[in-house]
Design an enzyme around this catalytic site. Structure first.
Site, PDB file in Angstrom:
ATOM      1  N   GLU A  84      28.125  55.276  56.455  1.00  0.00           N
ATOM      2  CA  GLU A  84      28.239  54.186  57.413  1.00  0.00           C
ATOM      3  C   GLU A  84      29.670  54.057  57.917  1.00  0.00           C
ATOM      4  O   GLU A  84      30.627  54.275  57.179  1.00  0.00           O
ATOM      5  CB  GLU A  84      27.798  52.864  56.769  1.00  0.00           C
ATOM      6  CG  GLU A  84      26.316  52.890  56.440  1.00  0.00           C
ATOM      7  CD  GLU A  84      25.784  51.571  55.896  1.00  0.00           C
ATOM      8  OE1 GLU A  84      24.614  51.285  56.155  1.00  0.00           O
ATOM      9  OE2 GLU A  84      26.528  50.846  55.216  1.00  0.00           O
ATOM     10  N   CYS A  98      36.353  51.228  60.943  1.00  0.00           N
ATOM     11  CA  CYS A  98      36.430  51.310  59.486  1.00  0.00           C
ATOM     12  C   CYS A  98      35.663  52.560  59.066  1.00  0.00           C
ATOM     13  O   CYS A  98      34.445  52.625  59.216  1.00  0.00           O
ATOM     14  CB  CYS A  98      35.817  50.050  58.887  1.00  0.00           C
ATOM     15  SG  CYS A  98      35.804  50.031  57.105  1.00  0.00           S
ATOM     16  N   CYS A 105      30.557  56.399  45.970  1.00  0.00           N
ATOM     17  CA  CYS A 105      31.856  56.200  45.326  1.00  0.00           C
ATOM     18  C   CYS A 105      31.665  56.287  43.824  1.00  0.00           C
ATOM     19  O   CYS A 105      30.637  55.875  43.297  1.00  0.00           O
ATOM     20  CB  CYS A 105      32.412  54.821  45.697  1.00  0.00           C
ATOM     21  SG  CYS A 105      34.100  54.545  45.102  1.00  0.00           S
ATOM     22  N   CYS A 109      33.194  49.559  41.033  1.00  0.00           N
ATOM     23  CA  CYS A 109      33.735  48.197  40.984  1.00  0.00           C
ATOM     24  C   CYS A 109      32.554  47.231  40.992  1.00  0.00           C
ATOM     25  O   CYS A 109      31.584  47.426  41.733  1.00  0.00           O
ATOM     26  CB  CYS A 109      34.636  47.925  42.185  1.00  0.00           C
ATOM     27  SG  CYS A 109      36.055  49.042  42.288  1.00  0.00           S
ATOM     28  N   CYS A 112      31.236  45.657  44.431  1.00  0.00           N
ATOM     29  CA  CYS A 112      31.084  46.484  45.633  1.00  0.00           C
ATOM     30  C   CYS A 112      29.747  47.209  45.648  1.00  0.00           C
ATOM     31  O   CYS A 112      29.370  47.863  44.673  1.00  0.00           O
ATOM     32  CB  CYS A 112      32.232  47.486  45.705  1.00  0.00           C
ATOM     33  SG  CYS A 112      32.156  48.554  47.150  1.00  0.00           S
ATOM     34  N   CYS A 328      33.083  44.165  54.292  1.00  0.00           N
ATOM     35  CA  CYS A 328      33.722  44.874  53.171  1.00  0.00           C
ATOM     36  C   CYS A 328      32.822  44.856  51.952  1.00  0.00           C
ATOM     37  O   CYS A 328      32.327  43.806  51.561  1.00  0.00           O
ATOM     38  CB  CYS A 328      35.020  44.204  52.747  1.00  0.00           C
ATOM     39  SG  CYS A 328      36.208  43.956  54.027  1.00  0.00           S
TER      40      CYS A 328
HETATM   41  N1  SAH Z   1      38.045  52.390  47.667  1.00  0.00           N
HETATM   42  C1  SAH Z   1      39.029  51.825  48.550  1.00  0.00           C
HETATM   43  C2  SAH Z   1      38.521  51.780  49.961  1.00  0.00           C
HETATM   44  C3  SAH Z   1      37.415  50.784  50.205  1.00  0.00           C
HETATM   45  S1  SAH Z   1      38.153  49.486  51.051  1.00  0.00           S
HETATM   46  C4  SAH Z   1      39.483  50.475  48.044  1.00  0.00           C
HETATM   47  O1  SAH Z   1      38.815  49.950  47.154  1.00  0.00           O
HETATM   48  O2  SAH Z   1      40.505  49.972  48.467  1.00  0.00           O
HETATM   49  C5  SAH Z   1      37.063  48.238  50.957  1.00  0.00           C
HETATM   50  C6  SAH Z   1      37.762  46.918  50.642  1.00  0.00           C
HETATM   51  O3  SAH Z   1      36.757  45.931  50.527  1.00  0.00           O
HETATM   52  C7  SAH Z   1      38.470  46.991  49.309  1.00  0.00           C
HETATM   53  O4  SAH Z   1      39.596  46.158  49.281  1.00  0.00           O
HETATM   54  C8  SAH Z   1      37.382  46.464  48.417  1.00  0.00           C
HETATM   55  O5  SAH Z   1      37.880  46.038  47.177  1.00  0.00           O
HETATM   56  C9  SAH Z   1      36.824  45.347  49.244  1.00  0.00           C
HETATM   57  N2  SAH Z   1      35.506  44.906  48.830  1.00  0.00           N
HETATM   58  C10 SAH Z   1      34.600  45.556  48.071  1.00  0.00           C
HETATM   59  N3  SAH Z   1      33.518  44.813  47.862  1.00  0.00           N
HETATM   60  C11 SAH Z   1      33.727  43.655  48.514  1.00  0.00           C
HETATM   61  C12 SAH Z   1      32.951  42.480  48.700  1.00  0.00           C
HETATM   62  N4  SAH Z   1      31.757  42.365  48.157  1.00  0.00           N
HETATM   63  N5  SAH Z   1      33.489  41.495  49.449  1.00  0.00           N
HETATM   64  C13 SAH Z   1      34.701  41.619  50.013  1.00  0.00           C
HETATM   65  N6  SAH Z   1      35.461  42.709  49.899  1.00  0.00           N
HETATM   66  C14 SAH Z   1      34.988  43.710  49.145  1.00  0.00           C
END
Ligand code: SAH
Length: 338
Positions: A84, A98, A105, A109, A112, A328
């Protein structure tokens, strides 16, 4: 630095006069053609050969948010895996893409959605570039252009370092897509060796963002298992070295999750880490992915005030595309989900 398929592309011009490759690149990256037939400066036979051996059509299923400011594209790769990409149209005419760097991944986390689908594979250089071309073509039709590219889609960009930097070089190249380096951002969980350290050595003026999300290791390890390998202090040391070398600002992303990391105490601990020149905090509200809840805006406001009162620079991220699961942390690439 070029991936195999780009080398193949250049090979197709071996027997052509030198200017043909330049013409083709201009058609592809500047005129944003969708099919080589449109590159009318090239001889018909060459266009046909290019279409056969190096086709540039990109098909995707798109989803548009109710306010029409966010468009999500679901792209199918040659091995049928899906990724996506999201276009965010800001009010001030900025258009941010984006992009994803991996299919799935491996970092898992807890907050996510991407992590839940597991890791499938790294994206190739051209698969990253194509995500940008898809929306650049779309924007061209309405007289607009891509102004920013953020590696904040699916995957961890620093676990696919070579291809991410390779794509940035093409997108930044004057003879390529020609977007200024300052308009790129990479967001990382904080991969130090082969990531932050490597980027500090590149002569690229791109932006670095770190997903911090917690002010202490105990909480951060619960939210982000990778913290055991790269704890906060290790990351901040690498960031300090990066700043020394590049003199560039670094963004720390802090997603506020209700009753998890949003207390006054958390804010105060965060202040102690973030009070440094060229550091700034980007507050993100948690987008629902199942387990947690987002903090009420009053709590976010309070959190922000504590940081600001103590001299930390804070910005707040506008939330795009929640209704189409494009925000995000919500990218999972399930076809027909909506
Ligand atoms: N793996 C990298 C790139 C992904 S960026 C990273 O983690 O930085 C995506 C961003 O959205 C990251 O800051 C991630 O932590 C954040 N993110 C992930 N899940 C989210 C959620 N449920 N709500 C808001 N932000 C989220």
């Amino acid at each position: 630095m070029f991936s195999m398929d780009l080398i193949q592309f250049q090979r197709l011009f071996n027997k052509e006069p030198r200017y043909r490759l330049e013409q083709a690149k201009k058609a592809l990256f500047h005129d944003l053609i969708q099919n080589w037939q449109e590159a009318v400066v090239l001889p018909l036979s060459l266009r046909e050969e290019l279409n056969k051996k190096w086709p540039i059509e990109i098909s995707a299923k798109t989803f548009v948010s109710k306010d029409r400011n966010t468009i999500k594209a679901l792209l199918t790769l040659k091995d049928d895996l899906k990724i996506e990409t999201v276009l965010m149209r800001h009010k001030d005419k900025r258009n941010t893409i984006c992009v994803s760097s991996q299919v799935g991944c491996s970092l898992n986390c807890s907050f996510c959605a991407t992590g839940k689908m597991g890791f499938k594979r790294n994206l190739e250089v051209w698969e990253i570039v194509e995500q940008v071309l898809f929306f650049a073509r779309y924007l061209k039709k309405i007289g607009e252009r891509v102004t920013n590219i953020v590696f904040m889609g699916m995957g961890e960009p620093f676990l696919n370092y070579q291809n991410v930097i390779g794509a940035i070089k093409i997108l930044n190249d004057k003879e390529g897509f020609n977007l200024g380096a300052r308009h790129f951002s990479i967001s990382t969980v904080g991969i130090v060796d082969g990531g932050i350290e490597e980027l500090a050595k590149e002569e690229l003026q791109i932006n670095l963002a770190i997903s911090l999300h917690a002010p202490n290791d105990e909480l951060r390890s619960k939210l982000m298992p990778i913290n055991k390998k790269y704890p906060i202090k290790k990351i901040l040391n690498a960031v300090d070295d990066y700043i020394k070398k590049t003199r560039r600002r670094v963004m720390f992303e802090y997603m506020i999750i209700k009753n998890v990391n949003d207390s006054e105490e958390h804010a105060k601990t965060l202040v102690r880490l973030m009070k440094k020149p060229l550091y700034f905090v980007n507050l993100i509200s948690y987008n629902p992915t199942g387990i947690f809840k987002s903090s009420p805006s009053s709590r976010i406001k309070k959190f922000k005030e504590i940081l600001e009162k103590d001299g930390v620079t804070v910005t707040q991220r506008y939330r795009f595309g929640e209704d189409i699961e494009a925000a995000c942390g919500q990218l999972v690439a399930k076809d027909g989900r909506k």
